[in-house]
Design an enzyme around this catalytic site. Structure first.
Site, PDB file in Angstrom:
ATOM      1  N   CYS A  26     -43.902  41.191  42.106  1.00 37.58           N
ATOM      2  CA  CYS A  26     -43.662  40.260  42.944  1.00 37.58           C
ATOM      3  C   CYS A  26     -42.414  40.492  43.833  1.00 37.58           C
ATOM      4  CB  CYS A  26     -42.419  38.769  42.115  1.00 37.58           C
ATOM      5  SG  CYS A  26     -42.903  37.910  40.730  1.00 37.58           S
ATOM      6  N   ALA A  60     -47.988  37.759  40.754  1.00 37.42           N
ATOM      7  CA  ALA A  60     -48.191  36.505  39.949  1.00 37.42           C
ATOM      8  C   ALA A  60     -48.213  35.444  41.571  1.00 37.42           C
ATOM      9  CB  ALA A  60     -47.494  36.267  39.117  1.00 37.42           C
ATOM     10  N   TYR A 185     -43.877  33.711  30.692  1.00 44.85           N
ATOM     11  CA  TYR A 185     -44.669  32.145  31.124  1.00 44.85           C
ATOM     12  C   TYR A 185     -45.442  31.615  30.237  1.00 44.85           C
ATOM     13  CZ  TYR A 185     -41.888  35.127  34.230  1.00 44.85           C
ATOM     14  OH  TYR A 185     -41.350  35.419  35.174  1.00 44.85           O
ATOM     15  N   ARG A 233     -53.382  39.681  31.140  1.00 41.02           N
ATOM     16  CA  ARG A 233     -52.251  40.550  31.044  1.00 41.02           C
ATOM     17  C   ARG A 233     -51.790  39.617  29.228  1.00 41.02           C
ATOM     18  NH1 ARG A 233     -46.946  43.201  34.353  1.00 41.02           N
ATOM     19  NH2 ARG A 233     -48.931  44.957  34.232  1.00 41.02           N
ATOM     20  N   GLY A 326     -46.270  50.956  38.001  1.00 40.86           N
ATOM     21  CA  GLY A 326     -45.405  49.708  38.702  1.00 40.86           C
ATOM     22  C   GLY A 326     -44.552  50.417  39.735  1.00 40.86           C
TER      23      GLY A 326
END
Ligand SMILES: Cc1cc2nc3c(=O)[nH]c(=O)nc-3n(C[C@H](O)[C@H](O)[C@H](O)COP(=O)(O)O)c2cc1C
Length: 359
Positions: A26, A60, A185, A233, A326
Site C-alpha cells: 500500500c 491492495a 482482510y 495470497r 518487499g
C-alpha cells in the site's frame, strides 16, 4: 553456475523474466479519496520495473469503496480508476516487468487511518469520512469497530465486485491478478475461526469457511479467461492455537489448485493482535514450503528475504518457486540488479541508459 533466481517462470500464457517479484505494498497515495492512481504510483511502479523485478504486484486495490483499508487506497470499481492504471502497466512493460494487481476487500479491517499522513490510528469516524465495515460475523478486530455480518445478498455483491474489478484489470493490461486472501482482510476473515462464527454454509467446517474464497476464484476465472494467471495470497497461519493452521491452509491450497489457481503467495498473520510471530530472516519461508508441498501449487515466499544469496537459495533448493521482496525493494528498487551481480548472472535487464555503470 545456474541462477535459480534468474530462470524465467511460466504461468499459463505468461513468462516472467525472473523469480524476484515485488509483493503488494500500500502506498496510501491517492489524492482525493477517489481510488485513482497518481504520479507517485507511476514513479514508484516504474522504478521497481526499471530495477529489474520479474513481476510487480500492485498494492491492495479496493474492489468496492467500502473494501478499502483507508480512503487513500487505490480502487478498481470504476473505469476512471482502470484508465489511470493503464499507463503504469505500460511503463512497467516497457522495462520488461510483468504486472499484477492485488484485488482486495478489507472487510472488518476497512475504514481505518492510513499508516501515515493523518496522525490518527484505528477506525475512522463518520466525521473523518469513515464507513460501516462488513465481515463474516459481528466480531471486531481488536481496537477496530464492530462490522456488520454479511448476508447472502452482501456475499453476492462481494463476488460480483471482485469479478468486475478483475475485468477492469484485464482491460488495463495487467498480466496477472492476485486475490487478497491474507492479513485479516475479508476473505481471510471467512477462512479463520477467529473471525468467522457463522452458522450457515459459510462458517463452521474448513470447507464452509473456504466457500467464499472459492466462489470468488471461480467467478474471477470465468471473467479473465484461461490465459491469465491467478494468484491467491494467503496467511499461512494465524499464529494462534485456535486460529487458522498451516495444515488447513495447505488443504485450502489444494482446493485452490482444483479451481485453477496458478500460484499461492504465502504470508502470515494479520487477523488478530497480539499474536506471537517469530519475526526474523525468511521467517515465513517454512509456511510457503509446507503449503507448496501440501497443495502442489507453485508458491511464492515473502518476509524478510533481503539478501541475494538468501533469495537464490530459497528458489534453488525448492523451498519456493519465487521470492517476493518487499521492504528491501523500497530501500533499493535495484535489488534485482544487485542480486544479478552477486550471483554472477551475465544477462540482467539493464537499461541501455545505465549500461556504463554495469560494465
Ligand atoms: C509499506 C507496506 C505496505 C504493504 N501493503 C500490503 C498490501 O497492500 N497487501 C499485502 O498483501 N501486503 C502488504 N504489505 C506486506 C508486504 O507485501 C510483505 O508481505 C511484507 O512487507 C513482508 O515482506 P518484506 O519483509 O520483504 O517487506 C505491505 C508491507 C509494507 C512494508
Amino acid at each position: 553456475m545456474t541462477h535459480a533466481l534468474f530462470t524465467p517462470i511460466t504461468l499459463r500464457d505468461l513468462e516472467v523474466r525472473n523469480r524476484i517479484w515485488a509483493p503488494p505494498m500500500c502506498q496510501y497515495s491517492v489524492h482525493d479519496r477517489d481510488g485513482i492512481a497518481t504520479s507517485w504510483h507511476l514513479m514508484h511502479y516504474g522504478s521497481l520495473a526499471r530495477g529489474g523485478a520479474g513481476a510487480i504486484i500492485v498494492e491492495a486495490t479496493g474492489v468496492v469503496p467500502e473494501g478499502r483499508i483507508a480512503p487513500q487506497d487505490l480502487g478498481l470499481w470504476n473505469d476512471a480508476q482502470r484508465d489511470a492504471l493503464a499507463p503504469i502497466v505500460e511503463l512497467a512493460h516497457s522495462q520488461g516487468a510483468a504486472m499484477g494487481i492485488q484485488l482486495a476487500h478489507a472487510g472488518r479491517k476497512a475504514s481505518t487511518h492510513p499508516e501515515w499522513g493523518t496522525g490518527g490510528s484505528g477506525s475512522l469516524t463518520a466525521d473523518e469520512g469513515g464507513w460501516e465495515t462488513a465481515g463474516p460475523s459481528a466480531l471486531a478486530f481488536p481496537g477496530l469497530d464492530v462490522p456488520r455480518a454479511l448476508d447472502a445478498a452482501g456475499l453476492d455483491e462481494v463476488v460480483t465486485a471482485f469479478t468486475d474489478s478483475a475485468r477492469r484489470a484485464v482491460e488495463a493490461g495487467f498480466d496477472l491478478v492476485e486475490i487478497h486472501g491474507a492479513h485479516g482482510y475479508l476473505l481471510h476473515e471467512f477462512l479463520s475461526p477467529l473471525s468467522n462464527q457463522r452458522e450457515d454454509e459459510y462458517g463452521g467446517s474448513l470447507e464452509n469457511r473456504a466457500r467464499l474464497l472459492l466462489r470468488v476464484v471461480d467467478a474471477v476465472r470465468a471473467e479473465i479467461g484461461d490465459a491469465m494467471p491467478m494468484l491467491v495470497r494467503l496467511s499461512g497461519t494465524d499464529w494462534l492455537e485456535d486460529g487458522l493452521t498451516v495444515q488447513e491452509v495447505g488443504q485450502v491450497g489444494a482446493w485452490l489448485r482444483e479451481h485453477g489457481v496458478d500460484m499461492l503467495d504465502i504470508s502470515s498473520g494479520g487477523n488478530y493482535t497480539p499474536a506471537p510471530i517469530p519475526v526474523g530472516p525468511g521467517y515465513q519461508v517454512p509456511l510457503a514450503t509446507a503449503v507448496r508441498t501440501a497443495s502442489g501449487v507453485p508458491t511464492g515466499a515473502v518476509g524478510m528475504i533481503d539478501e541475494p544469496f538468501q533469495a537464490e537459495q530459497i528458489v534453488a533448493t525448492g523451498l519456493a518457486d519465487v521470492v517476493l521482496v518487499g521492504r528491501e525493494l523500497l530501500r533499493d528498487p535495484n535489488f534485482p540488479l544487485r542480486a544479478a551481480r552477486a550471483v554472477r548472472y551475465a544477462e540482467p535487464h539493464i537499461p541501455s541508459q545505465y549500461a556504463r555503470a554495469h560494465r
